[in-house]
Scaffold this active site. Structure first.
Site, PDB file in Angstrom:
ATOM      1  N   ASP A 198       0.859  -1.193   0.000  1.00  0.00           N
ATOM      2  CA  ASP A 198       0.000   0.000   0.000  1.00  0.00           C
ATOM      3  C   ASP A 198       0.888   1.234   0.000  1.00  0.00           C
ATOM      4  OD1 ASP A 198      -2.456   1.294  -0.036  1.00  0.00           O
ATOM      5  OD2 ASP A 198      -2.598   1.402   2.133  1.00  0.00           O
ATOM      6  N   ASN A 203       1.228   6.919   3.244  1.00  0.00           N
ATOM      7  CA  ASN A 203       1.872   5.928   4.103  1.00  0.00           C
ATOM      8  C   ASN A 203       3.380   6.129   4.205  1.00  0.00           C
ATOM      9  OD1 ASN A 203      -0.321   4.458   4.998  1.00  0.00           O
ATOM     10  ND2 ASN A 203      -0.314   3.085   3.245  1.00  0.00           N
ATOM     11  N   ASP A 215       4.091   1.382   8.992  1.00  0.00           N
ATOM     12  CA  ASP A 215       3.153   0.260   9.110  1.00  0.00           C
ATOM     13  C   ASP A 215       3.272  -0.632   7.889  1.00  0.00           C
ATOM     14  OD1 ASP A 215       1.220  -1.338  10.167  1.00  0.00           O
ATOM     15  OD2 ASP A 215      -0.409   0.108  10.001  1.00  0.00           O
TER      16      ASP A 215
END
Length: 325
Positions: A198, A203, A215
């Site tokens: 992702d 992010n 993450d």
């Protein structure tokens, strides 16, 4: 794990859970921007800041969460700027009253600037280094990017929800099925490795010393281009310049297969279709109507028909190529 709900996840339960794992909470819980899980920042009595993530019940199997953590540790050991979960007595995944959670050191930063070519080249090197490590062995428990799950399964989720406005059912599913057919034909990856999964600007956090991820919740197996294409934006010429810059850094550490450029639009199709299905699937979570008030209206589904038509056009365009750039 707990039932499919965060209803019983009260602040007291979170604090008790953290203390049961050996962490002292000496502040309030600051909710961070996360819808799939529940994520909070806190500090202890030494003013050290932490972030805790309470996993959505029944989303991942425990073996899959452990594999996410192990991937984080592997990348961190290779001196990659991944914020890995903390271990207490050798454990990184904790359980309290049916909820599973992890605790991370708090690492802030600025948003990654996708139009900054210097940052793009840096990101290319970073992702190349990740892939050089991740290609060394496969995931055992984490899923792959597949058309069965992310297109056909997503279509079934949308259809079974009954959310598409009655007058739009035929035009919506007609264009959706056409897009799925073309994307499925195009998605023929030759090589697949462990991925962040992702990898978009939201992010990636930027500090003076460079980028870092906080993450790996969506890590999966798939083609390498999946961790690169979401950093491309603008018109075709913009994307070609950005891609050239990314790969300049990337190939310092890992070889890129140019045939994967053919997969960009099919992967984008997976993302947009799966996003619609995700909203349908999570709509019973009270956080979703509150944070996505525009979803599940007639205007929303009209916009999705237009978006799918645009995506069909993109699928039919020649793929990006650096040969003539």
């Amino acid at each position: 794990m707990a039932v499919f709900s965060f209803e019983s996840l009260s602040p007291d339960l979170i604090i008790d859970g953290l203390e049961s794992a050996g962490f002292t909470v000496d502040s309030g819980l600051l909710a961070l921007n996360s819808y799939e899980n529940r994520v909070y920042q806190f500090h202890d009595d030494n003013l050290v800041k932490y972030v805790t993530k309470f996993y959505r019940p029944q989303r991942w199997q425990l073996a899959q969460i452990h594999e996410e953590h192990d991937f984080s540790f592997e990348l961190a050991e290779a001196e990659l700027p991944i914020v890995a979960p903390l271990k207490v007595n050798g454990k990184s995944l904790f359980e309290y009253q049916g909820y599973h959670f992890a605790v991370f050191p708090c690492r802030g930063g600025r948003i990654f600037e996708v139009d900054n070519l210097d940052q793009l080249e840096w990101m290319g090197r970073f992702v190349g280094r990740i892939h050089a490590v991740s290609a060394q062995k496969p995931f055992v428990h984490r899923p792959s990017f597949t058309c069965d799950e992310m297109l056909l399964g997503a279509r079934e989720q949308i259809a079974s929800s009954g959310f598409v406005s009655q007058g739009l059912v035929k035009p919506f599913f007609t264009i959706l099925d056409q897009v799925i057919t073309v994307a499925t034909e195009q998605y023929q990856p030759r090589n697949q490795i462990r991925l962040h999964g992702d990898c978009h600007a939201g992010n990636i956090l930027w500090r003076d010393e460079g980028p870092h991820f906080v993450d790996l919740d969506d890590c999966r197996t798939g083609p390498a281009i999946q961790d690169l294409w979401m950093m491309l934006s603008g018109d075709r010429q913009d994307k070609l310049l950005q891609l050239d810059t990314l790969l300049m850094g990337y190939e310092e550490f890992f070889t890129f297969d140019n045939s994967e450029l053919l997969l960009i639009e099919s992967l984008r199709t997976m993302r947009v279709v799966n996003y619609m299905a995700w909203l349908c699937k999570r709509w019973s979570d009270p956080a979703f109507p509150q944070n996505f008030p525009w979803f599940n209206t007639e205007k929303y589904w009209e916009q999705q028909i237009l978006m799918l038509k645009e995506q069909m056009s993109a699928l039919q365009q020649p793929p990006l190529s650096l040969q003539n750039f």
